[in-house]
Write an enzyme that holds these catalytic residues in place. Structure first.
Site, short mmCIF file in Angstrom:
data_model
loop_
_atom_site.label_atom_id
_atom_site.label_comp_id
_atom_site.label_asym_id
_atom_site.label_seq_id
_atom_site.Cartn_x
_atom_site.Cartn_y
_atom_site.Cartn_z
N ARG A 174 1.22 -6.09 10.33
CA ARG A 174 -0.18 -6.02 10.85
C ARG A 174 -0.57 -7.48 11.12
NH1 ARG A 174 -1.37 -1.21 10.72
NH2 ARG A 174 0.93 -1.79 11.89
N SER A 251 -9.69 0.80 11.18
CA SER A 251 -9.55 0.31 9.32
C SER A 251 -9.67 -1.28 9.04
CB SER A 251 -7.72 0.02 8.89
OG SER A 251 -7.55 1.62 9.20
N GLU A 354 -9.06 -6.89 8.80
CA GLU A 354 -8.15 -6.72 9.96
C GLU A 354 -8.45 -6.92 11.34
OE1 GLU A 354 -5.64 -2.76 10.23
OE2 GLU A 354 -6.39 -2.86 12.46
#
Ligand code: FAD
Length: 367
Positions: A174, A251, A354
């Site tokens: 990520r 998320s 995130e």
């Protein structure tokens, strides 16, 4: 509204444009200035307009991974709306080059429909192609770093376009150089290398188990895509009209990657649950361990469906924070901070968000 024309390139700059409708969270205030960039010339022109006025720029794709301040953004928001897809096949090799503004899931569907493997597990991720390298999007055992051949970018300091190799993108879990240096490049297009006639990638246990025994024949790319979409639907990880969990960024936190000794300490703190604590070797080759943020959140006592007024935790997924309508970014961030702090006290692990924050800084917001 103003129109500026240079070298036959027209851009329309609008003032005070509400940003919430351009985000999947449906939260946040207005952009002081806003421009749609339907082609690369307009994109460059919009960036120059902001530079001339020494205004900060925020790039927006599909708005599915951004948290916008209630006060909005005091600069120019440029929404990437460039289009264009080019599939090329040569021998056993296939590529697709997609403009940054192409919708991601339509590209995945097209690749799967053409029998090209490499993107099938990434079905159903909202947003546009240009954002996929930013956090190296990944799901169900695949991430774009595996298939990206090159990323064509505009370097904002030099106004030059460059083609970056995957190595130059610095992909991680990520993560990428684009995320680490967010003002350096604009992604213009991405080229993916695909595998004609390939079998789907079934590294992710839940996906492999869901497909097992569905037919005598080995699963096809189309079956893998359909199964991923069904799994995502069950977890409200698609943006589906009418789903009360639909307003989210997916998320909210990344899965923590920790040293092996720290993973043991976390398992010890989990007591009896420690033996079954989900953990995987991190792909960084340094012996580190990836933990499940969702598991930590639930074991810290934060249940799916928790509500704090108009914001809460998705009833289908502990890692998704949702907005039920009529809420504020401040309320969402207060809940995110509460979750981060609760997990930190219980397990000694600090969850990292995130999404990208626009007009608001996570660390400042978290006090
Ligand atoms: C329901 C749901 C499920 C999700 N599931 C997943 C998942 O499984 N895996 C996953 O990885 N993500 C997931 N996400 C997060 C998100 O969809 C992805 O990160 C997606 O790639 C963001 O695309 P976007 O176009 O909406 O980007 P935006 O939210 O508009 O932008 C995200 C960031 O990228 C930057 N950016 C956008 N376009 C460009 C460009 N052309 N050049 C430079 N910077 C740019 C923006 O400035 C911003 O910093 C999910 C989100 C939701 C709402």
């Amino acid at each position: 509204m103003r129109r500026r024309i240079l070298q036959n390139v027209a851009i329309v700059i609008r003032d005070g444009v509400p940003l919430a409708p351009f985000t999947t969270l449906e939260l946040g205030g207005p952009a002081r200035h806003f421009a749609d960039a339907a082609d690369e010339a307009a994109l460059v022109e919009a960036l120059r307009w902001a530079d001339d006025r020494e205004l900060p720029v925020a790039l927006l794709g599909g708005g599915s991974n951004v948290v916008v301040a209630d006060a909005g953004f005091n600069g120019l928001v440029v929404r990437i709306a460039t289009r264009g897809l080019l599939f090329e096949t040569s021998g056993g090799d296939a590529t697709v080059t997609a403009a940054a503004g192409e919708p991601w899931d339509a590209l995945v569907a097209e690749a799967v429909g053409r029998g090209l493997g490499g993107l099938e597990c990434l079905s159903g991720i909202p947003g546009l192609v240009g954002a996929t390298p930013i956090q190296n999007v990944g799901a169900y055992g695949q991430e774009v770093a595996e298939t990206i051949r090159s990323v064509r970018v505009l370097e904002r300091s030099s106004w030059q376009t460059r083609s970056l190799s995957p190595e130059a993108c610095g992909f991680g879990y990520r993560d990428s150089n684009f995320k680490r240096e967010p003002t350096r490049f604009v992604v213009l297009a991405v080229t993916f290398g695909l595998r004609p006639g390939a079998a789907p990638v079934l590294r992710y246990r839940e996906l492999a188990e869901s497909l097992a025994g569905t037919s005598e024949a080995p699963p096809t790319l189309a079956e893998a895509r359909a199964t991923v979409l069904a799994l995502r639907a069950k977890k409200s990880m698609l943006v589906t009209a009418g789903d009360p969990n639909r307003r989210s960024v997916g998320s909210f936190f990344t899965n923590p990657v920790v040293e092996a000794a720290e993973a043991e300490a976390v398992a010890a703190r989990a007591g009896d649950d420690g033996a079954t604590m989900p953990r995987w070797p991190a792909a960084d080759g340094r012996g580190r361990v990836k933990l499940s943020a969702g598991w930590l959140i639930e074991r810290a006592g934060i249940a799916k469906g928790l509500r704090r007024g108009p914001v809460g935790v998705s009833s289908a997924h502990a890692l998704a924070l949702v907005h039920q309508g009529g809420g504020t970014t401040a309320a969402l961030l207060a809940l995110a901070r509460e979750i981060r702090d609760t997990v930190r006290v219980r397990f000694g692990v600090t969850l990292v968000p995130e999404p990208t924050f626009v007009g608001v800084a996570w660390n400042l917001a978290s006090g």
